[in-house]
Design a protein around this motif. Sequence first.
Motif, PDB file in Angstrom:
ATOM      1  N   GLU A 251       0.760  -1.097   0.129  1.00  0.00           N
ATOM      2  CA  GLU A 251      -0.037   0.148   0.065  1.00  0.00           C
ATOM      3  C   GLU A 251       1.075   1.315   0.002  1.00  0.00           C
ATOM      4  O   GLU A 251       0.484   2.199  -0.695  1.00  0.00           O
ATOM      5  N   ALA A 252       1.961   1.178   0.714  1.00  0.00           N
ATOM      6  CA  ALA A 252       2.766   2.412   0.865  1.00  0.00           C
ATOM      7  C   ALA A 252       3.480   2.622  -0.503  1.00  0.00           C
ATOM      8  O   ALA A 252       3.603   3.828  -0.979  1.00  0.00           O
ATOM      9  N   LEU A 253       3.721   1.488  -1.211  1.00  0.00           N
ATOM     10  CA  LEU A 253       4.471   1.651  -2.605  1.00  0.00           C
ATOM     11  C   LEU A 253       3.305   2.322  -3.649  1.00  0.00           C
ATOM     12  O   LEU A 253       3.877   2.989  -4.200  1.00  0.00           O
ATOM     13  N   ALA A 254       2.184   1.457  -3.353  1.00  0.00           N
ATOM     14  CA  ALA A 254       1.227   2.061  -4.558  1.00  0.00           C
ATOM     15  C   ALA A 254       0.843   3.694  -4.248  1.00  0.00           C
ATOM     16  O   ALA A 254       0.664   4.169  -5.198  1.00  0.00           O
ATOM     17  N   ALA A 256       2.862   5.818  -3.640  1.00  0.00           N
ATOM     18  CA  ALA A 256       3.716   6.486  -4.184  1.00  0.00           C
ATOM     19  C   ALA A 256       4.247   6.349  -5.549  1.00  0.00           C
ATOM     20  O   ALA A 256       5.105   6.596  -6.391  1.00  0.00           O
ATOM     21  N   ASN A 257       3.070   5.702  -6.244  1.00  0.00           N
ATOM     22  CA  ASN A 257       2.922   5.384  -7.554  1.00  0.00           C
ATOM     23  C   ASN A 257       4.181   4.425  -8.062  1.00  0.00           C
ATOM     24  O   ASN A 257       4.559   4.807  -9.283  1.00  0.00           O
ATOM     25  N   VAL A 258       4.654   3.551  -7.309  1.00  0.00           N
ATOM     26  CA  VAL A 258       5.653   2.739  -7.606  1.00  0.00           C
ATOM     27  C   VAL A 258       4.927   1.307  -8.200  1.00  0.00           C
ATOM     28  O   VAL A 258       4.181   0.770  -7.382  1.00  0.00           O
ATOM     29  N   ASN A 259       5.001   0.727  -9.418  1.00  0.00           N
ATOM     30  CA  ASN A 259       4.554  -0.226 -10.179  1.00  0.00           C
ATOM     31  C   ASN A 259       5.265  -1.414  -9.530  1.00  0.00           C
ATOM     32  O   ASN A 259       6.505  -1.655  -9.811  1.00  0.00           O
ATOM     33  N   VAL A 260       4.779  -2.465  -8.964  1.00  0.00           N
ATOM     34  CA  VAL A 260       5.371  -3.739  -8.312  1.00  0.00           C
ATOM     35  C   VAL A 260       5.138  -4.677  -9.336  1.00  0.00           C
ATOM     36  O   VAL A 260       3.910  -4.839  -9.841  1.00  0.00           O
ATOM     37  N   ASP A 261       6.207  -5.403  -9.859  1.00  0.00           N
ATOM     38  CA  ASP A 261       5.902  -6.626 -10.717  1.00  0.00           C
ATOM     39  C   ASP A 261       5.615  -7.891 -10.236  1.00  0.00           C
ATOM     40  O   ASP A 261       4.721  -8.378  -9.661  1.00  0.00           O
ATOM     41  N   MET A 262       6.721  -8.557 -10.021  1.00  0.00           N
ATOM     42  CA  MET A 262       6.843  -9.965  -9.533  1.00  0.00           C
ATOM     43  C   MET A 262       6.852  -9.781  -7.985  1.00  0.00           C
ATOM     44  O   MET A 262       7.757  -9.162  -7.469  1.00  0.00           O
ATOM     45  N   ILE A 263       6.323 -10.835  -7.011  1.00  0.00           N
ATOM     46  CA  ILE A 263       6.359 -10.825  -5.830  1.00  0.00           C
ATOM     47  C   ILE A 263       6.662 -12.523  -5.320  1.00  0.00           C
ATOM     48  O   ILE A 263       5.787 -13.077  -5.585  1.00  0.00           O
ATOM     49  N   VAL A 264       7.691 -12.487  -4.493  1.00  0.00           N
ATOM     50  CA  VAL A 264       8.060 -13.744  -4.033  1.00  0.00           C
ATOM     51  C   VAL A 264       8.050 -13.773  -2.539  1.00  0.00           C
ATOM     52  O   VAL A 264       8.734 -12.892  -2.081  1.00  0.00           O
ATOM     53  N   GLN A 265       7.537 -14.682  -1.709  1.00  0.00           N
ATOM     54  CA  GLN A 265       7.436 -14.562  -0.111  1.00  0.00           C
ATOM     55  C   GLN A 265       7.966 -16.108  -0.161  1.00  0.00           C
ATOM     56  O   GLN A 265       7.155 -17.051  -0.465  1.00  0.00           O
ATOM     57  N   ASN A 266       8.909 -16.213   0.905  1.00  0.00           N
ATOM     58  CA  ASN A 266       9.575 -17.538   1.277  1.00  0.00           C
ATOM     59  C   ASN A 266       8.571 -18.044   2.387  1.00  0.00           C
ATOM     60  O   ASN A 266       7.932 -17.447   3.047  1.00  0.00           O
ATOM     61  N   THR A 267       8.847 -19.533   2.707  1.00  0.00           N
ATOM     62  CA  THR A 267       8.011 -20.244   3.609  1.00  0.00           C
ATOM     63  C   THR A 267       8.441 -19.542   4.960  1.00  0.00           C
ATOM     64  O   THR A 267       9.754 -19.280   5.214  1.00  0.00           O
TER      65      THR A 267
END
Length: 339
Positions: A251-254, A256-267
């Motif tokens: 939400e904080a990145l959005a 600031a109009n920062v476009n996030v592409d790929m997201i990976v979260q580890n176990t």
Amino acid sequence: DVVVVVSAMGKSTDNLIKLANDVSRTQPGREMDMLLTTGERISMALLCMALADLGVEAISFTGSQVGIITDTVHTKAKIVEVKGDRAREALAEGKVCVVAGFQGVSTAKEITTLGRGGSDTTAVAMAAALDADSCEIYTDVTGVFSADPRIVPQARKLLHVNFDEMLEMAGAGSKVLALRSVEFARNHDVPIHVRSSFTWEEGTWVVGRSHERMKNMEEPVISGVVQDASEAKLTILGVPDRPGVSASLFEALASANVNVDMIVQNTSTAGTTDISFTVPKADVKTAEPIVSRIGAELKAGGVTHDDDIAKISLVGAGMKTSPGVAAKMFRVQIGRAHV
């Protein structure tokens, strides 16, 4: 009836950005838009002068003059409406309309730019507003290829691509067409003809599945292989694994109009996890302080970033029903690139 949308010439936009860097560190978005829109205005005026010498009556319009209305986000505004009244009047008078790409006027009556690939988006938006037969995009290649022909000499030109596949290619990093222009074309069913500026040969038609050109075609499993080296990876280490953490970060990145592409979260391990995501390299300076602030608030283990990454994507409509695609992709990488 012809409407031409022009980009800035050569390295004009890069030179304008360099001028801005020479005089300013802050570079307010409004003033950057005022500066960068001059490149296309030079192109449109010169083209009309050249056409006048050929006996072709032409008239130039800025984005605001032709009625391209955008939202209020400077440097990457989105089109909300295209009025096009002046273009229709000029066409009725038998004139060629030359429109400056990449720009519009906001609902707050400020000059705005549309971001990377904005001239493509302008062209498709004008075609949709004027109910054009098609939108021709002239570029430095003869069409859309199965891979970048400058890297893979044996890449083949695709005669037809559907909107969904082209959206995937553009989203995965293909530079032939801007993602937003393809989205606009799909939403308004505008056929796009991608062709070379230097030859008259038929290029690639980007159309909907119901279009006549796409009928009676056996679609290949893989339409194209796309690479993108324009992104950077940010990782926030040792994040507490609890609901709402990812939302607060993105939400904080959005905001600031920062476009996030790929997201990976580890176990999760011992109640913490690492979250990695990619953003355009141009947005790293904006994103990194935000991620560091969120990380400190969450008492995370730190933040790292890596500019030296590339993304390789396989695009095609038949992969889900064709076993072995991933295995073959990794075998090819092992044999050729050691990726």
